[in-house]
Scaffold this active site. Sequence first.
Site, PDB file in Angstrom:
ATOM      1  N   HIS A   1      46.251 -11.786 -15.144  1.00 51.79           N
ATOM      2  CA  HIS A   1      46.423 -10.372 -15.614  1.00 51.79           C
ATOM      3  C   HIS A   1      46.997 -10.568 -16.413  1.00 51.79           C
ATOM      4  CE1 HIS A   1      45.110  -9.753 -11.668  1.00 51.79           C
ATOM      5  NE2 HIS A   1      44.585  -9.204 -11.371  1.00 51.79           N
TER       6      HIS A   1
ATOM      7  N   HIS B   1      42.510  -7.131 -18.857  1.00 56.24           N
ATOM      8  CA  HIS B   1      43.366  -6.374 -17.425  1.00 56.24           C
ATOM      9  C   HIS B   1      43.118  -7.740 -16.709  1.00 56.24           C
ATOM     10  CE1 HIS B   1      44.483  -4.403 -14.013  1.00 56.24           C
ATOM     11  NE2 HIS B   1      43.992  -5.360 -12.897  1.00 56.24           N
TER      12      HIS B   1
ATOM     13  N   GLU C   1      53.219   9.385   6.125  1.00 54.39           N
ATOM     14  CA  GLU C   1      54.130   8.218   7.412  1.00 54.39           C
ATOM     15  C   GLU C   1      54.247   6.936   6.557  1.00 54.39           C
ATOM     16  OE1 GLU C   1      51.110  10.255   7.633  1.00 54.39           O
ATOM     17  OE2 GLU C   1      52.017  11.194   9.676  1.00 54.39           O
TER      18      GLU C   1
ATOM     19  N   HIS D   1      43.649  12.532  18.526  1.00 57.98           N
ATOM     20  CA  HIS D   1      44.718  11.868  18.555  1.00 57.98           C
ATOM     21  C   HIS D   1      44.869  11.339  19.751  1.00 57.98           C
ATOM     22  CE1 HIS D   1      45.487  15.531  15.901  1.00 57.98           C
ATOM     23  NE2 HIS D   1      47.111  15.840  16.167  1.00 57.98           N
TER      24      HIS D   1
HETATM   25  C1  LIG Z   1      45.923  -1.068  -3.121  1.00 55.43           C
HETATM   26  C2  LIG Z   1      45.353  -1.674  -4.166  1.00 55.43           C
HETATM   27  N1  LIG Z   1      43.924  -1.064  -4.559  1.00 55.43           N
HETATM   28  C3  LIG Z   1      43.455  -1.180  -5.288  1.00 55.43           C
HETATM   29  C4  LIG Z   1      43.653  -2.731  -6.119  1.00 55.43           C
HETATM   30  C5  LIG Z   1      42.802  -3.762  -7.506  1.00 55.43           C
HETATM   31  N2  LIG Z   1      43.678  -3.466  -8.537  1.00 55.43           N
HETATM   32  C6  LIG Z   1      44.416  -3.948  -9.238  1.00 55.43           C
HETATM   33  S1  LIG Z   1      45.071  -3.634 -10.237  1.00 55.43           S
HETATM   34  C7  LIG Z   1      44.135  -2.243 -10.870  1.00 55.43           C
HETATM   35  C8  LIG Z   1      44.370  -1.166 -11.645  1.00 55.43           C
HETATM   36  C9  LIG Z   1      45.209  -1.394 -12.493  1.00 55.43           C
HETATM   37  O1  LIG Z   1      44.964  -0.527 -13.366  1.00 55.43           O
HETATM   38  P1  LIG Z   1      46.544  -0.218 -13.844  1.00 55.43           P
HETATM   39  O2  LIG Z   1      47.679  -0.253 -12.835  1.00 55.43           O
HETATM   40  O3  LIG Z   1      46.569   0.948 -14.648  1.00 55.43           O
HETATM   41  O4  LIG Z   1      46.708  -1.665 -14.633  1.00 55.43           O
HETATM   42  P2  LIG Z   1      45.891  -2.251 -16.282  1.00 55.43           P
HETATM   43  O5  LIG Z   1      45.340  -1.703 -16.015  1.00 55.43           O
HETATM   44  O6  LIG Z   1      47.007  -1.077 -16.618  1.00 55.43           O
HETATM   45  O7  LIG Z   1      46.765  -3.995 -16.365  1.00 55.43           O
HETATM   46  C10 LIG Z   1      43.111  -2.540  -9.239  1.00 55.43           C
HETATM   47  C11 LIG Z   1      42.380  -1.208  -9.247  1.00 55.43           C
HETATM   48  C12 LIG Z   1      45.163  -3.394  -5.835  1.00 55.43           C
HETATM   49  N3  LIG Z   1      45.959  -4.579  -6.450  1.00 55.43           N
HETATM   50  N4  LIG Z   1      45.764  -2.605  -5.183  1.00 55.43           N
END
Ligand SMILES: Cc1ncc(C[n+]2csc(CCOP(=O)(O)OP(=O)(O)O)c2C)c(N)n1
Length: 666
Positions: free
Chosen positions: A23, A259, A406, A468
């Site tokens: 990334h 990304h 939680e 529950h």
């Molecule tokens: C809990 C979770 N859900 C989904 C993902 C997959 N995922 C990795 S980065 C991302 C979104 C990225 O957006 P951002 O946090 O703004 O990072 P940027 O694109 O700006 O680098 C997703 C959905 C993950 N790593 N963790």
Amino acid sequence: MNLAADNIRILSAAMVENANSGHPGGAMGGADFINVLYSEYLVYDPENPLWAQRDRFFLDPGHMSPMLYTTLMLSGKFSLDDLKSFRQWGSSCPGHPELNKMRGIENTSGPLGQGHAYAVGAAIAAKFLAAHLQNPAFEKERIYTYISDGGIQEEVSQGAGRVAGFLGLNNLIMFYDSNDIQLSTECAAVSTENTAMKYRAWNWNVITVNGNDITDIRKALDAAQKEATRPTLIIGKCVMGKGCRDDENKNYEHNCKTHGAPLGGKAFYNTIKNLGGNPDNPFVVYDGVKQLYADRKKELLTITAKRHEEEAEWARTHSKQAQKEQEWFEGKLPEIDWQNMQVKNGEPTRNASGTILEVLGKQVENMVCASADLCNSDKTDGFLKQTREIIRGDFGGNFFQAGVSEMTMSCCMIGMMLHGGVTTAMGTFFVFSDYMKPAIRMAALMEIPVKFIWTHDSFRVGEDGPTHEPIEHEAQIRLMEKVKNHNGRNSMLVLRPADVRETIVCWKMAYQNILTPTALILSRQKVQNLPEGVNYENATKGGYIVVDSLNPDIILLASGSEVSTLVNAAQLLQKDGIKYRIASIPSEGLFRSQSLDYQKQILPDNIKKFGLTAGLTVNLEGLVGSDGKVFGVNSFGYSAPFSVLDEKLGITAENVYQKILDYLKK
Ligand SMILES: Cc1ncc(C[n+]2csc(CCOP(=O)(O)OP(=O)(O)O)c2C)c(N)n1
Ligand SMILES: [Mg+2]
């Protein structure tokens, strides 16, 4: 400074290009902030990564690991060769950062949202230690964390934001990389919230800056450091993929495509050129950047030398507390007299746990216990009786009222332990462990020995009904016992004690387990004690014989309250002249870790085995063998008094006796 940020951008892009996966975009946008933080603000000891009062940096978006590895390389914790091995087998630079304090990585990150929630826990720990040890050095400590759009959107940020604001964690400084781009869309496609107002409503100090402007970042960090009562959120408007050019050398910033994929061929070439690097040899650190970080190292050595002097002076005048501090950070816990622990016979196992927690509350000064608004039900109030709640302005208590959250609670407790110096336990209903699973998994992966206290462990919750009543939960959580951690151990210890006396032994095991997380699964309803003469100490083997006869015709086995149901059913068998053995298996995972000899001693191959569980039959199928039989509950529960449910679902001595007879007849 701009050269250094560009250097971080070049190296981050090159790592991803070289690995052909990763990334680049986010890391390139965040480079300015992380560079300012590490070259000017973060106070750590270059010679002692474990220094207790160091500032800590918790990364939330683990996918931005290239910027962290690169900055840590500039700080001397990694080499250029390490960066070149990014994402490869055996590399110290795995795709997402994995906890490695010696190399400056304070937490594993990747599942968005959790990283910054650990930081909230760490900030609580720092304030807890300042109050409990009366050591002002902990007041100097700052907890920095870095969150991105994904973390802001993840639900756990709601809990973390509320808790940090509520407790007034002014030692917490969070940078929000607000680049308006996420994985598959622009952020505007999923949200119109006013994030600044949201955090202000939670009592945060919110500052919005140009996230790629050094002067802006410095000003915000200066203000954050001076903030006396609130955590600070620095919303950095960053440019995703800052400096990126595409194949045709056109602007490629602010684009989702950067990304999660290498920039690729021509685009990579154009980008590195644009940033002033050499595309044919991008793994280079500029002399000026080397100098910047060498100067910072010198500065840090001076700063920490002074701090260590102050600490030594404090230790001279506070030798008792200094000794405590050392022991707390070494993870040494006081000896508890488990042998003479007094619990009331025939009580619910959650009550026994409450009694044990009273003792721990009295004797374990650095223990923090939490509950997600259920302390009087999950019996963590036993602990609370001995102390007081942690509140804004007073961190001298040991009890954390997490509210109904939680997962936030789990992350905070994990974060406290990542900080070090404290030990933690937390309670809620077993059925709500569902809300904690992502954090449980991370605790298991990071090998953080938090204790989960889960009460109301079966359909015997009763009138509250199927919402529950845990059915599949034991099977779910025991899967973690089957997963090995990177040290080859069961990644978690899951204990479901058979009565109050076995609860003592299980709590002892939980207390002494400093290598993995532990779960205690406890009953809401009363459980009759096992017959006299049981050697409860054998529970430390995960499974053991509680009732035996010479040459048994059948072995009956269970965990938790079903063991005593078997004892009652077996009394009926006795009348038929059937000889039996009863085994209690509080932890299948631990039992399977014993020698094969021992396992065969308890569960020999040539004797029929019958298992009883108040959950899915799969709980015990691995223990009874292919010709064995398990009777359990393979549907959701129902709302009714639990004694009625026992009848309807057949978990009664009489019905179980019949089931055993049916099985023996086959
Ligand atoms: C809990 C979770 N859900 C989904 C993902 C997959 N995922 C990795 S980065 C991302 C979104 C990225 O957006 P951002 O946090 O703004 O990072 P940027 O694109 O700006 O680098 C997703 C959905 C993950 N790593 N963790
Ligand atoms: Mg983003």
